[in-house]
Design a protein around this motif. Structure first.
Motif, short mmCIF file in Angstrom:
data_model
loop_
_atom_site.label_atom_id
_atom_site.label_comp_id
_atom_site.label_asym_id
_atom_site.label_seq_id
_atom_site.Cartn_x
_atom_site.Cartn_y
_atom_site.Cartn_z
N PRO A 1 -114.59 27.28 -20.45
CA PRO A 1 -113.59 27.18 -19.38
C PRO A 1 -112.27 26.62 -19.92
N ILE A 2 -111.16 27.23 -19.51
CA ILE A 2 -109.82 26.78 -19.91
C ILE A 2 -108.97 26.65 -18.65
N ILE A 3 -108.50 25.43 -18.41
CA ILE A 3 -107.67 25.15 -17.24
C ILE A 3 -106.24 24.92 -17.70
N MET A 4 -105.29 25.56 -17.04
CA MET A 4 -103.88 25.31 -17.30
C MET A 4 -103.45 24.15 -16.41
N THR B 1 -109.15 30.04 -16.92
CA THR B 1 -110.16 29.98 -15.88
C THR B 1 -109.55 29.51 -14.56
N GLY B 2 -108.56 28.60 -14.65
CA GLY B 2 -107.96 28.05 -13.46
C GLY B 2 -106.60 27.45 -13.76
N TRP B 3 -105.96 26.89 -12.72
CA TRP B 3 -104.59 26.43 -12.81
C TRP B 3 -104.42 25.20 -11.94
N ILE B 4 -103.90 24.12 -12.48
CA ILE B 4 -103.58 22.91 -11.72
C ILE B 4 -102.10 22.62 -11.93
N GLY C 1 -112.31 16.82 -9.62
CA GLY C 1 -112.92 17.81 -8.73
C GLY C 1 -112.93 19.20 -9.34
N VAL C 2 -111.82 19.59 -9.94
CA VAL C 2 -111.73 20.91 -10.57
C VAL C 2 -112.68 20.98 -11.77
N VAL C 3 -112.68 19.92 -12.58
CA VAL C 3 -113.54 19.91 -13.77
C VAL C 3 -115.01 20.01 -13.35
N THR C 4 -115.40 19.25 -12.36
CA THR C 4 -116.80 19.29 -11.89
C THR C 4 -117.15 20.68 -11.39
N LYS C 5 -116.26 21.28 -10.62
CA LYS C 5 -116.52 22.62 -10.07
C LYS C 5 -116.64 23.67 -11.19
N VAL C 6 -115.75 23.60 -12.16
CA VAL C 6 -115.73 24.61 -13.22
C VAL C 6 -116.90 24.44 -14.19
#
Length: 121
Positions: free
Chosen positions: A78-81, A100-103, A114-119
């Protein structure tokens, strides 16, 4: 469950904020100041997730994601921006590169966890 997460940002204060938020959730954190440094550190530090800024010197977040996705070892990581950019075209470029997602900054530690736990489920 504790995971190892890399945070990539050219701002030491942002890396510190992200690191503190993740360590409060029990995660181990590996830091890098730009995409090039991240790729070098990932050779010897396996991680479960990468959280990266978009705009950085030497190698930006989009280039980092493209490089990671080209490596079979990071195909499913998973890679979050994590960025101040809110433009739809920037988000589309991140998604096309394999994010994978964007914050959007500013963020709260609770939001990040919350995002980390979900991903990572």
């Amino acid at each position: 469950m504790s995971k190892t997460i890399m945070t990539v940002d050219d701002s030491p204060s942002v890396r510190q904020m992200v690191g503190l938020a993740l360590m409060q959730a029990g995660h181990k954190v590996v830091e890098a100041a730009d995409g090039r440094q991240a790729l070098e550190k990932l050779k010897s530090n396996p991680v479960n997730m990468v959280i990266t800024d978009l705009n950085m010197p030497n190698m930006n977040g989009i280039e980092l994601i493209r490089n990671l996705r080209a490596n079979p070892a990071f195909k499913y990581t998973p890679i979050i921006m994590l960025t101040t950019e809110t433009q739809a075209e920037k988000k589309a470029a991140g998604k096309a590169a394999g994010a994978t997602g964007w914050i959007v900054k500013p963020f709260s530690g609770e939001q990040l966890r919350g995002v980390v736990t979900k991903v990572l489920r």
